[in-house]
Motif scaffolding. Structure first.
Motif, PDB file in Angstrom:
ATOM      1  N   LYS A   1     120.126 165.904  67.008  1.00 45.25           N
ATOM      2  CA  LYS A   1     118.680 166.108  66.927  1.00 45.25           C
ATOM      3  C   LYS A   1     117.954 164.869  67.451  1.00 45.25           C
ATOM      4  N   ARG A   2     118.057 164.654  68.753  1.00 50.39           N
ATOM      5  CA  ARG A   2     117.434 163.487  69.377  1.00 50.39           C
ATOM      6  C   ARG A   2     116.666 163.964  70.604  1.00 50.39           C
ATOM      7  N   TRP A   3     115.351 163.745  70.608  1.00 53.51           N
ATOM      8  CA  TRP A   3     114.553 164.085  71.783  1.00 53.51           C
ATOM      9  C   TRP A   3     113.496 163.014  71.990  1.00 53.51           C
ATOM     10  N   PHE A   4     112.979 162.957  73.231  1.00 58.65           N
ATOM     11  CA  PHE A   4     112.027 161.933  73.624  1.00 58.65           C
ATOM     12  C   PHE A   4     110.897 162.560  74.429  1.00 58.65           C
ATOM     13  N   CYS A   5     109.718 161.974  74.347  1.00 56.05           N
ATOM     14  CA  CYS A   5     108.573 162.258  75.219  1.00 56.05           C
ATOM     15  C   CYS A   5     107.894 163.598  74.959  1.00 56.05           C
ATOM     16  N   GLU A   6     108.027 164.120  73.787  1.00 50.94           N
ATOM     17  CA  GLU A   6     107.392 165.411  73.486  1.00 50.94           C
ATOM     18  C   GLU A   6     105.886 165.379  73.742  1.00 50.94           C
ATOM     19  N   VAL A   7     105.256 164.265  73.474  1.00 48.55           N
ATOM     20  CA  VAL A   7     103.804 164.157  73.606  1.00 48.55           C
ATOM     21  C   VAL A   7     103.328 164.532  75.013  1.00 48.55           C
ATOM     22  N   GLY A   8     104.159 164.297  76.025  1.00 51.34           N
ATOM     23  CA  GLY A   8     103.793 164.636  77.398  1.00 51.34           C
ATOM     24  C   GLY A   8     103.626 166.121  77.652  1.00 51.34           C
ATOM     25  N   LEU A   9     104.135 166.961  76.765  1.00 54.04           N
ATOM     26  CA  LEU A   9     103.934 168.408  76.897  1.00 54.04           C
ATOM     27  C   LEU A   9     102.532 168.822  76.477  1.00 54.04           C
ATOM     28  N   TRP A  10     101.898 168.026  75.629  1.00 49.44           N
ATOM     29  CA  TRP A  10     100.652 168.460  74.992  1.00 49.44           C
ATOM     30  C   TRP A  10      99.419 167.711  75.484  1.00 49.44           C
ATOM     31  N   VAL A  11      99.586 166.478  75.973  1.00 50.02           N
ATOM     32  CA  VAL A  11      98.446 165.676  76.431  1.00 50.02           C
ATOM     33  C   VAL A  11      98.847 164.918  77.698  1.00 50.02           C
ATOM     34  N   HIS A  12      97.838 164.395  78.424  1.00 48.42           N
ATOM     35  CA  HIS A  12      98.135 163.504  79.556  1.00 48.42           C
ATOM     36  C   HIS A  12      98.683 162.218  78.978  1.00 48.42           C
ATOM     37  N   TRP A  13      99.844 161.794  79.464  1.00 52.18           N
ATOM     38  CA  TRP A  13     100.550 160.690  78.821  1.00 52.18           C
ATOM     39  C   TRP A  13     101.126 159.745  79.852  1.00 52.18           C
ATOM     40  N   LYS A  14     101.006 158.451  79.560  1.00 52.84           N
ATOM     41  CA  LYS A  14     101.728 157.417  80.306  1.00 52.84           C
ATOM     42  C   LYS A  14     102.582 156.654  79.317  1.00 52.84           C
ATOM     43  N   HIS A  15     103.799 156.379  79.711  1.00 56.88           N
ATOM     44  CA  HIS A  15     104.728 155.704  78.816  1.00 56.88           C
ATOM     45  C   HIS A  15     104.283 154.275  78.534  1.00 56.88           C
ATOM     46  N   GLY A  16     104.393 153.881  77.268  1.00 57.75           N
ATOM     47  CA  GLY A  16     104.061 152.523  76.850  1.00 57.75           C
ATOM     48  C   GLY A  16     105.290 151.632  76.758  1.00 57.75           C
ATOM     49  N   GLY A  17     106.401 152.114  77.269  1.00 54.69           N
ATOM     50  CA  GLY A  17     107.653 151.378  77.263  1.00 54.69           C
ATOM     51  C   GLY A  17     108.611 152.041  78.231  1.00 54.69           C
TER      52      GLY A  17
END
Length: 108
Positions: free
Chosen positions: A89-105
């Motif tokens: 149960k490991r996932w990353f970057c889900e927020v990019g599905l819902w809003v405009h997102w730029k990675h902070g790392g």
């Protein structure tokens, strides 16, 4: 299409949203499996995502070790993640599905 369902549905349902989708709307989950899922392997020290780059993907980690670092030149590891199989149960970057997102790392 059946092959995509067999390969990807078990990977998706570890996430709470897709687990609920399987319980209540299997057709939508099948659509995601057939249209949006693919696999990629990363060589050692390759970046999954980079600082300041936009994201519109959700990544599921199946196996291996990755490290989250704050910026492009920062060598300090802020967090280490491991996975040991497709049911992890490991996932990353889900927020990019819902809003405009730029990675902070970056994830290496």
């Amino acid at each position: 299409q059946q092959l995509h369902w067999e390969v990807y549905s078990s990977k998706l349902v570890v996430h709470p949203l897709w687990h609920q989708s399987k319980e209540h709307d299997t057709a939508s989950l099948r659509d995601v499996c057939n249209r949006a899922m693919s696999e990629a392997s990363l060589p050692a020290l390759a970046e999954l995502f980079a600082y300041g780059v936009g994201s519109d993907k959700l990544y599921f980690m199946q196996s291996g070790v990755v490290e989250y670092r704050h910026s492009a030149n920062d060598i300090r590891v802020l967090e280490k993640f491991t996975a040991s199989g497709p049911e992890c149960k490991r996932w990353f970057c889900e927020v990019g599905l819902w809003v405009h997102w730029k990675h902070g790392g970056r994830l290496v």
